[in-house]
Structure formats: structure tokens, C-alpha cells
Design a protein around this motif. Structure first.
Motif, PDB file in Angstrom:
ATOM      1  N   ASP A  47       0.805  -1.223   0.000  1.00 31.14           N
ATOM      2  CA  ASP A  47       0.000   0.000   0.000  1.00 31.14           C
ATOM      3  C   ASP A  47       0.836   1.271   0.000  1.00 31.14           C
ATOM      4  O   ASP A  47       0.439   2.275  -0.576  1.00 31.14           O
ATOM      5  CB  ASP A  47      -0.948   0.016   1.203  1.00 31.14           C
ATOM      6  CG  ASP A  47      -2.114  -0.944   1.035  1.00 31.14           C
ATOM      7  OD1 ASP A  47      -2.317  -1.449  -0.088  1.00 31.14           O
ATOM      8  OD2 ASP A  47      -2.814  -1.187   2.037  1.00 31.14           O
ATOM      9  N   ARG A  48       1.979   1.242   0.651  1.00 30.84           N
ATOM     10  CA  ARG A  48       2.824   2.446   0.688  1.00 30.84           C
ATOM     11  C   ARG A  48       3.156   2.912  -0.726  1.00 30.84           C
ATOM     12  O   ARG A  48       3.252   4.101  -0.996  1.00 30.84           O
ATOM     13  CB  ARG A  48       4.104   2.163   1.463  1.00 30.84           C
ATOM     14  CG  ARG A  48       5.008   3.381   1.540  1.00 30.84           C
ATOM     15  CD  ARG A  48       6.181   3.174   2.460  1.00 30.84           C
ATOM     16  NE  ARG A  48       6.888   4.434   2.601  1.00 30.84           N
ATOM     17  CZ  ARG A  48       8.202   4.535   2.618  1.00 30.84           C
ATOM     18  NH1 ARG A  48       8.945   3.468   2.560  1.00 30.84           N
ATOM     19  NH2 ARG A  48       8.773   5.716   2.737  1.00 30.84           N
ATOM     20  N   CYS A  52       0.138   5.553  -2.730  1.00 30.99           N
ATOM     21  CA  CYS A  52       1.150   6.439  -2.145  1.00 30.99           C
ATOM     22  C   CYS A  52       0.622   7.801  -1.715  1.00 30.99           C
ATOM     23  O   CYS A  52       1.189   8.424  -0.818  1.00 30.99           O
ATOM     24  CB  CYS A  52       2.330   6.598  -3.091  1.00 30.99           C
ATOM     25  SG  CYS A  52       1.886   7.173  -4.734  1.00 30.99           S
ATOM     26  N   ASN A  55      -0.299   7.134   1.866  1.00 29.57           N
ATOM     27  CA  ASN A  55       0.455   6.148   2.639  1.00 29.57           C
ATOM     28  C   ASN A  55       1.972   6.285   2.578  1.00 29.57           C
ATOM     29  O   ASN A  55       2.666   5.672   3.377  1.00 29.57           O
ATOM     30  CB  ASN A  55       0.081   4.728   2.183  1.00 29.57           C
ATOM     31  CG  ASN A  55      -1.336   4.379   2.532  1.00 29.57           C
ATOM     32  OD1 ASN A  55      -1.743   4.503   3.671  1.00 29.57           O
ATOM     33  ND2 ASN A  55      -2.103   3.961   1.543  1.00 29.57           N
ATOM     34  N   TYR A  56       2.492   7.036   1.630  1.00 28.98           N
ATOM     35  CA  TYR A  56       3.949   7.057   1.471  1.00 28.98           C
ATOM     36  C   TYR A  56       4.626   7.856   2.581  1.00 28.98           C
ATOM     37  O   TYR A  56       5.547   7.381   3.227  1.00 28.98           O
ATOM     38  CB  TYR A  56       4.345   7.599   0.091  1.00 28.98           C
ATOM     39  CG  TYR A  56       5.813   7.385  -0.171  1.00 28.98           C
ATOM     40  CD1 TYR A  56       6.283   6.155  -0.595  1.00 28.98           C
ATOM     41  CD2 TYR A  56       6.736   8.390   0.075  1.00 28.98           C
ATOM     42  CE1 TYR A  56       7.628   5.925  -0.787  1.00 28.98           C
ATOM     43  CE2 TYR A  56       8.091   8.172  -0.113  1.00 28.98           C
ATOM     44  CZ  TYR A  56       8.534   6.939  -0.554  1.00 28.98           C
ATOM     45  OH  TYR A  56       9.866   6.726  -0.725  1.00 28.98           O
TER      46      TYR A  56
END
Length: 125
Positions: A47-48, A52, A55-56
Motif C-alpha cells: 500500500d505504501r 502512495c 500512505n507514502y
């Protein structure tokens, strides 16, 4: 035959000062319409990388006061200092309108100056 999942790429869009104004990639890489202005910063799985935008980075890329929280330093995303973010937020504040008192004072001064100028013009003939 084994299927290998491709890595998701994460791109950022910096402004002329290097502040990161957008982040995109992964599932939404198609949102990038002008790739020449974007910088690839990372790639990976999960998910990161796929989601993104939210979530990044550990915090939103824009503060509640409207400042950019991250910038690119030698191609690496770096969190801005508190001073940098405060300066950005200060620059975003609107210029206060002049008070009624200062507007009247300006008008009176301008009127006095115009009267003196007209008197000089009339007296000079």
C-alpha cells in the motif's frame, strides 16, 4: 510459469523551490499527464507504493496552514524544518487591508499635496 508482480513506482511533483506539491504512482500512475515534470523517488510493493498519496509519507504533504511539508534535497524527499513551514505559511497570509483611519489620512495628505501643486501652477502664470 511463475508470475512476477511488477514494483509500483512513486513519483513526486516538485515546484521551482523543490517543495513536493503532489505525490502519485502505483495504482494511479495514470493520473500523471506530464511525466517530464515528475521525479521518481522510490519503488516497491504494498500500500505504501500502490496507494502512495495517503500512505507514502507519515504526514500529509500540506500542513493545515497551507505549507508544503516535504521537499526534494538532492533527489531525496526530506521533511521541511518548522522554520521553513512557518515562513511558507506566513507568506500565504493575506496582506491586511488598510484601516479607515489610514485611508482618510492618505486621502487628506494627497488632497493637501494637490492643492499646493495647483496653487504653484496658478501662481506661476
Amino acid at each position: 510459469m511463475e508470475f512476477e508482480m511488477p514494483k509500483s513506482k512513486v513519483y513526486v511533483l516538485p515546484d521551482s523551490h523543490g517543495y513536493i506539491t503532489r505525490i502519485d504512482g502505483g495504482y494511479t500512475v495514470g493520473n500523471i499527464k506530464d511525466p517530464e515534470n515528475w521525479v521518481l523517488i522510490d519503488e516497491g510493493y504494498g500500500d505504501r507504493y500502490n496507494l502512495c498519496q495517503g500512505n507514502y509519507f507519515p504526514m500529509p504533504i500540506i500542513t493545515d496552514g497551507g505549507a508544503y511539508r516535504y521537499k526534494l534535497v538532492d533527489g531525496v524527499p526530506t521533511e521541511c524544518t518548522a522554520e521553513e513551514m512557518s515562513a511558507q505559511e506566513e507568506a500565504l497570509k493575506p496582506v491586511p487591508s488598510p484601516t479607515l483611519e489610514s485611508r482618510v489620512e492618505t486621502l487628506e495628505t494627497t488632497t493637501d499635496d494637490m492643492i499646493l501643486l495647483m496653487a504653484d501652477l496658478i501662481g506661476g502664470e
